[in-house]
Each structure stands twice: as C-alpha cells, then as structure tokens.
Design a protein around this motif. Structure first.
Motif, short mmCIF file in Angstrom:
data_model
loop_
_atom_site.label_atom_id
_atom_site.label_comp_id
_atom_site.label_asym_id
_atom_site.label_seq_id
_atom_site.Cartn_x
_atom_site.Cartn_y
_atom_site.Cartn_z
N LYS A 77 0.79 -1.45 -0.04
CA LYS A 77 -0.07 -0.10 -0.01
C LYS A 77 0.79 1.24 0.07
O LYS A 77 0.57 2.25 -0.73
CB LYS A 77 -0.88 0.02 1.21
N GLN A 81 1.19 4.11 -2.94
CA GLN A 81 0.77 5.70 -2.56
C GLN A 81 2.19 6.37 -3.03
O GLN A 81 1.97 7.44 -3.49
CB GLN A 81 0.57 5.77 -0.95
N GLU A 138 1.85 2.94 8.99
CA GLU A 138 0.42 3.12 8.09
C GLU A 138 -0.24 4.38 8.35
O GLU A 138 -0.67 5.24 7.66
CB GLU A 138 -0.09 2.03 8.28
N ASP A 139 -0.46 4.74 9.65
CA ASP A 139 -1.10 5.86 9.98
C ASP A 139 -0.63 7.31 9.42
O ASP A 139 -1.32 8.02 9.10
CB ASP A 139 -1.60 5.90 11.55
N ASN A 142 -0.73 7.45 5.81
CA ASN A 142 -2.00 8.06 5.18
C ASN A 142 -2.23 9.45 5.57
O ASN A 142 -2.63 10.06 4.75
CB ASN A 142 -3.09 7.15 6.36
N THR A 143 -1.80 10.03 6.81
CA THR A 143 -2.09 11.21 7.05
C THR A 143 -1.29 12.30 6.27
O THR A 143 -1.66 13.26 5.77
CB THR A 143 -1.55 11.60 8.73
#
Length: 155
Positions: A77, A81, A138-139, A142-143
């Motif tokens: 992922k 990205q 991951e968090d 994503n942010t």
C-alpha cells in the motif's frame, strides 16, 4: 525505441527471500541471476533471534502468518501511495525519502534495529513491536498522503 519519460518508467518492485548463509544463499543468488538478468540482488543480515520454547514458537506460528500478511499489505500500500504521489506531483521517481534516505537505498541497505528490537527479547515481543510500529507508520503515511493530495488538488 526511446526510453519512456521518467514518470512513466516503473520502479522495480523489491522482493525478499530468506536463505541461510552459504552455500544455500549462493545457490539462490546464482539461480536468480540466471533467470532474471536485470534483477539486482542485495544481502542483509538478520540476527539470530530468540525463538523461545517449541511450544511458544508453535503458538506464535499462526500469528506470524497474520503478521506477515498485514506487514506485506501495508508495504505494498505504501509503495503504491509513493508511486501515486510521484505521478500526481510530477516528482521524479526516487526523490521521496525515508528518514532522509532515498526509498530504494533505505530498502537495499537494511540494518536490524537492535535498539528498537533487541535480539534477546522473546520473539513474540519482537513480532508485536514490529506490528505496532508498522501500524503507526501506516497511520502516519496515510496522514501525510492526505495532506499532500489536498495541497496538490487545491493549488
């Protein structure tokens, strides 16, 4: 034929394989080189971890499969990205960094973090710690991606 513009070239996807030191490692490297001429090979050392008792290792085995699936999914992922950000932002592939190091270099020069993941800790603790760190990464990614996409599409 001419090479595609930098943004259209696909970065090779990294693969990892585990093999004990010579001779199995040498055979693996030789086999990969024979069948995939353009695949660079990188070796990194993972220390001897403390698996604990056979019972604790067997109890951990199901969790290891789940952990592997989770970590591999997050890794793919994040890779997607990064590629999307490079395309959307017109950024030359390879300019994004991890802790100030280009992503490809970071992956190919892996060093076990003894400070974060002591080799004398029980394997279950190490696995739990790695899972937790991957979830935090991951968090964070994503942010950051949401912030960058917001900037790109509102400018």
């Amino acid at each position: 034929p001419t090479a595609p513009p930098p943004l259209l070239r696909r970065r090779p996807r990294p693969w990892d394989a585990s093999a004990p030191n010579p001779p199995p490692l040498l055979r693996l490297q030789d086999a990969i080189s024979r069948h995939s001429f353009d695949t660079p090979l990188y070796q990194f050392t993972v220390p001897d971890l403390r698996p604990g008792t056979l019972d604790s290792l067997l109890a951990l085995s199901d969790n290891l499969v789940k952990s592997n699936i989770f970590i591999e999914g997050v890794s793919h992922k994040i890779r997607r990205q990064i590629e999307d950000l490079e395309r959307a932002g017109g950024v030359e592939p390879g300019t994004l960094t991890v802790d100030g190091v280009p992503v490809d270099s970071y992956l190919t020069r892996f060093v076990w973090g003894e400070g974060k993941y002591p080799v004398n800790a029980p394997l279950k603790e190490t696995v739990t710690s790695i899972q937790s760190q991957v979830a935090k990464i991951e968090d964070l990614v994503n942010t950051i991606v949401l912030s960058i996409m917001d900037i790109l599409f509102h400018c």
